[in-house]
Structures are given as structure tokens and as C-alpha cells.
Scaffold this motif. Structure first.
Motif: not given
Length: 186
Positions: A170-176
């Protein structure tokens, strides 16, 4: 408080930064009642490892079995938080931030467990993917399972290893999506 500049590369993709998602399951209402811990490490913008361990809580009275499925029979022979801390601490080595979905809960459990064991509390700041989800996702509920469903992330909910890995994803998706570390900072 750490600030980011517009010229900085996205935090989740910066090869110089490391993040560790952490998730606890607890056996009671006390902060030091951890009965499972899951960790998932992000390096170079992708998952780079995980750690999972059942923990013997300080009391044989285990609440929340209907949520996480853990019982005293399953936990009584597990190591204590203090006994597994060297492995956890090694896994956290080099992390710039700790991540959690509803980070206030996991930070409280980590701090209470460290203090009860007479261990130093990790100094890394926490980033909260629940906070990031609330800022950016068009969902009526931002609970972990709902956010995972939205992003298509596999989840065995309330299993600490799965929850930690899902938080990292989720963190990686939010950063994207452009959500910054500062916007998720607890």
C-alpha cells in the motif's frame, strides 16, 4: 520533523532509503500484549524480505481469538518479545522509517513491548498508510482489507506477516499516486 524537497526522488523508490512495515496482533488491551509480529522490508522501491513470529504474551488470557485466530495453546511455547527482539532489531537495521496501517496502534504496541522488556525503543519515525489512504483514496472505508481490495493486493487479514506485507505494498502504491512521506508522518 523531516521535510522533503520537490526535487527529491519518490521515497519508496530512492535506493538510499529503506522502510520496514510492522504489524502486531495482540492478546489483550495492554500495549505490551503482543502475540505476533510481522515485518516487511522495502529496499530500492520493492519488497526485499519479511519476518514473522508468534510471541508468548505476558498473560495466558488471550482475547481477540475471533479476530486473529491465535490461542494460548498456540502461543504458550512461543518466544517472548524480548527473546525475538535481536532478530527484529536486525531486520530494522538501516530503516529510515517504520510503516503501519493505523500506525498509532502498532507504534503503541512496539513502544510498550520494548519498555516492558527493558529494551530501547526504535527511534525511526512512523508513517501511517491509513493516513495516506484517507488523503487519497475514494473509498468509504480505509481499513486495511478495503484498501487491499481496492489495489488488488492479496491479504490474509489479521495475520501479522500478511498485514505487514500488504502495508508495504500500500505504501508503494500511495507513493506512486503522489502521497508524500510527510503526508503520512505520524
Amino acid at each position: 520533523m523531516r521535510t522533503e524537497t520537490a526535487a527529491a526522488p519518490p521515497a519508496g523508490r530512492d535506493p538510499g532509503r529503506c522502510y520496514v512495515a510492522i504489524d502486531f496482533e495482540t492478546a489483550g488491551y495492554s500495549g505490551n500484549s503482543a502475540c505476533a509480529v510481522g515485518l516487511a522490508r522495502i529496499e530500492n522501491g520493492r519488497l526485499a524480505g519479511s519476518f514473522y513470529q508468534l510471541l508468548r504474551p505476558p498473560s495466558s488470557r488471550v482475547l481477540f481469538t475471533e479476530i486473529h485466530g491465535l490461542t494460548w495453546t498456540m502461543l504458550k511455547d512461543a518466544p517472548t518479545f524480548a527473546e525475538i527482539w535481536p532478530e527484529c532489531s536486525a531486520f530494522l537495521e538501516g530503516a529510515h522509517y517504520l510503516l503501519a496501517h493505523n500506525a498509532a496502534f502498532d507504534r503503541r504496541v512496539l513502544q510498550a513491548s520494548c519498555r516492558a522488556a527493558g529494551l530501547p525503543v526504535p527511534e525511526q519515525p512512523f508513517l501511517c498508510t491509513l493516513r495516506g489512504s484517507r488523503r487519497s483514496l475514494p473509498l468509504p472505508s480505509k481499513k486495511l482489507d478495503r484498501v487491499c481490495e481496492y489495489f488488488g493486493i492479496a491479504l490474509t487479514h489479521h495475520h501479522a506477516a500478511s498485514d505487514a506485507a500488504a502495508c508495504a505494498e500500500i505504501y508503494l502504491r500511495l507513493r506512486a499516486l503522489g502521497v508524500t512521506d510527510n503526508q503520512m508522518l505520524l
